[in-house]
Design a protein around this motif. Structure first.
Motif, mmCIF file in Angstrom:
data_model
loop_
_atom_site.group_PDB
_atom_site.id
_atom_site.type_symbol
_atom_site.label_atom_id
_atom_site.label_comp_id
_atom_site.label_asym_id
_atom_site.label_seq_id
_atom_site.Cartn_x
_atom_site.Cartn_y
_atom_site.Cartn_z
ATOM 1 N N THR A 1 69.858 48.670 56.733
ATOM 2 C CA THR A 1 69.369 48.992 55.393
ATOM 3 C C THR A 1 70.305 49.974 54.703
ATOM 4 N N TYR A 2 70.760 50.968 55.469
ATOM 5 C CA TYR A 2 71.706 51.931 54.887
ATOM 6 C C TYR A 2 72.925 51.201 54.350
ATOM 7 N N PHE A 3 73.546 50.376 55.169
ATOM 8 C CA PHE A 3 74.769 49.694 54.757
ATOM 9 C C PHE A 3 74.505 48.707 53.624
ATOM 10 N N ASN A 4 73.330 48.128 53.584
ATOM 11 C CA ASN A 4 72.977 47.210 52.509
ATOM 12 C C ASN A 4 72.971 47.927 51.159
ATOM 13 N N TYR A 5 72.492 49.184 51.146
ATOM 14 C CA TYR A 5 72.403 49.932 49.889
ATOM 15 C C TYR A 5 73.690 50.676 49.542
ATOM 16 N N PHE A 6 74.381 51.217 50.532
ATOM 17 C CA PHE A 6 75.488 52.124 50.240
ATOM 18 C C PHE A 6 76.854 51.709 50.789
ATOM 19 N N GLY A 7 76.895 50.809 51.738
ATOM 20 C CA GLY A 7 78.166 50.289 52.201
ATOM 21 C C GLY A 7 78.968 51.200 53.113
ATOM 22 N N THR A 8 79.211 52.415 52.696
ATOM 23 C CA THR A 8 79.981 53.380 53.477
ATOM 24 C C THR A 8 79.260 54.725 53.454
ATOM 25 N N LYS A 9 79.763 55.655 54.244
ATOM 26 C CA LYS A 9 79.148 56.990 54.234
ATOM 27 C C LYS A 9 79.371 57.680 52.896
ATOM 28 N N THR A 10 80.567 57.549 52.332
ATOM 29 C CA THR A 10 80.807 58.162 51.027
ATOM 30 C C THR A 10 80.027 57.450 49.922
ATOM 31 N N GLY A 11 79.650 56.196 50.187
ATOM 32 C CA GLY A 11 78.904 55.452 49.177
ATOM 33 C C GLY A 11 77.598 56.114 48.783
ATOM 34 N N VAL A 12 76.992 56.850 49.723
ATOM 35 C CA VAL A 12 75.728 57.510 49.412
ATOM 36 C C VAL A 12 75.911 58.564 48.323
ATOM 37 N N ARG B 1 59.220 45.488 43.907
ATOM 38 C CA ARG B 1 60.377 45.410 44.786
ATOM 39 C C ARG B 1 61.444 46.422 44.380
ATOM 40 N N GLU B 2 61.727 46.493 43.086
ATOM 41 C CA GLU B 2 62.724 47.445 42.604
ATOM 42 C C GLU B 2 62.299 48.883 42.883
ATOM 43 N N THR B 3 61.009 49.151 42.728
ATOM 44 C CA THR B 3 60.493 50.494 42.995
ATOM 45 C C THR B 3 60.678 50.868 44.454
ATOM 46 N N LYS B 4 60.372 49.928 45.361
ATOM 47 C CA LYS B 4 60.538 50.198 46.789
ATOM 48 C C LYS B 4 62.003 50.398 47.158
ATOM 49 N N GLN B 5 62.876 49.624 46.552
ATOM 50 C CA GLN B 5 64.304 49.780 46.812
ATOM 51 C C GLN B 5 64.793 51.146 46.344
ATOM 52 N N LEU B 6 64.341 51.561 45.157
ATOM 53 C CA LEU B 6 64.727 52.860 44.636
ATOM 54 C C LEU B 6 64.203 53.979 45.518
ATOM 55 N N GLN B 7 62.979 53.837 46.001
ATOM 56 C CA GLN B 7 62.401 54.846 46.890
ATOM 57 C C GLN B 7 63.195 54.938 48.196
ATOM 58 N N ALA B 8 63.612 53.789 48.725
ATOM 59 C CA ALA B 8 64.401 53.776 49.956
ATOM 60 C C ALA B 8 65.756 54.433 49.722
ATOM 61 N N LYS B 9 66.401 54.121 48.609
ATOM 62 C CA LYS B 9 67.703 54.725 48.298
ATOM 63 C C LYS B 9 67.563 56.230 48.117
ATOM 64 N N GLN B 10 66.480 56.643 47.469
ATOM 65 C CA GLN B 10 66.245 58.065 47.271
ATOM 66 C C GLN B 10 66.053 58.769 48.608
ATOM 67 N N ALA B 11 65.302 58.153 49.501
ATOM 68 C CA ALA B 11 65.057 58.750 50.820
ATOM 69 C C ALA B 11 66.354 58.867 51.612
ATOM 70 N N ILE B 12 67.186 57.839 51.540
ATOM 71 C CA ILE B 12 68.476 57.882 52.240
ATOM 72 C C ILE B 12 69.360 58.970 51.645
ATOM 73 N N PHE B 13 69.396 59.055 50.333
ATOM 74 C CA PHE B 13 70.205 60.069 49.661
ATOM 75 C C PHE B 13 69.766 61.473 50.054
ATOM 76 N N GLU B 14 68.463 61.730 50.015
ATOM 77 C CA GLU B 14 67.953 63.057 50.359
ATOM 78 C C GLU B 14 68.261 63.396 51.816
ATOM 79 N N ALA B 15 68.119 62.412 52.701
ATOM 80 C CA ALA B 15 68.424 62.647 54.110
ATOM 81 C C ALA B 15 69.891 62.966 54.300
#
Length: 202
Positions: A49-60, A7-21
């Protein structure tokens, strides 16, 4: 070190994908012109999902700092334990600079836009806290070994060191000046303020 679960690995992968995008979109069309919806679409996740991980646009942008904090901790462990404290300090700073240079475009975007995040410019971010803690430890070892001056606190000398190298790295990241001569110059300035004795810079 405990390995992350599935689960943690998938969450990290999702956060990484959002960050790169987000980084790609900020580079292509600017921060203000990029929407959360565009970031989520490019990353292949929902807006929720974006808001769940980062909250705001600057949060990314904070994700860069999280990764940097992890990398700094790893770099500290990679520095040769057999070397003298002053040499270990130099190796750590060189590795930190190399990481910033390898991720220059990300670092540039973070520097450009993180000032919009409350507390970024005046507070200690997680990465800054990790960096300061590691540098204070190295300075204290140098003081104990008689390599670094003892009339100033390790905290003051760590602040001296980080401020000079942040400025030098900022010139590299923002203006594209070659990193090696900037680091060499910064190291000599740092030594002038922290080393015990009056010998020439090494």
């Amino acid at each position: 070190m405990k390995q992350p679960g599935l689960r943690e690995t998938k969450q990290l992968q999702a956060k990484q994908a959002i960050f790169e995008a987000a980084m790609a979109l900020f580079a292509e069309q600017g921060f203000d012109e990029t929407s959360v919806e565009q970031i989520a679409t490019r990353a292949g996740v929902s807006r929720a999902t974006y808001f769940n991980y980062f909250g705001t646009k600057t949060g990314v942008l904070r994700f860069y700092g999280e990764r940097l904090a992890d990398r700094l901790t790893a770099l500290s462990a990679e520095v040769a334990r057999g070397a003298r404290p002053l040499e270990r300090l130099r190796r750590f700073i060189e590795a930190w600079a190399a990481y910033a240079s390898e991720n220059r475009e990300h670092a540039r975007i973070v520097q450009l836009y993180s000032g919009r995040e409350p507390g970024y410019l005046t507070g200690l971010t997680p990465a800054r806290k990790v960096l300061m803690g590691l540098l204070v430890g190295l300075v204290e070892e140098g003081q104990a070994a008689g390599e670094l001056r003892r009339d100033l606190s390790a905290v003051h000398m760590a602040i001296h060191t980080t401020s000079i190298f942040y400025n030098a790295l900022g010139i590299h990241v923002m203006a594209g000046e070659p990193v090696a001569p900037l680091m060499e110059s910064a190291w000599r300035i740092v030594l002038g303020g922290i080393r015990h004795g009056d010998g020439p810079a090494e």
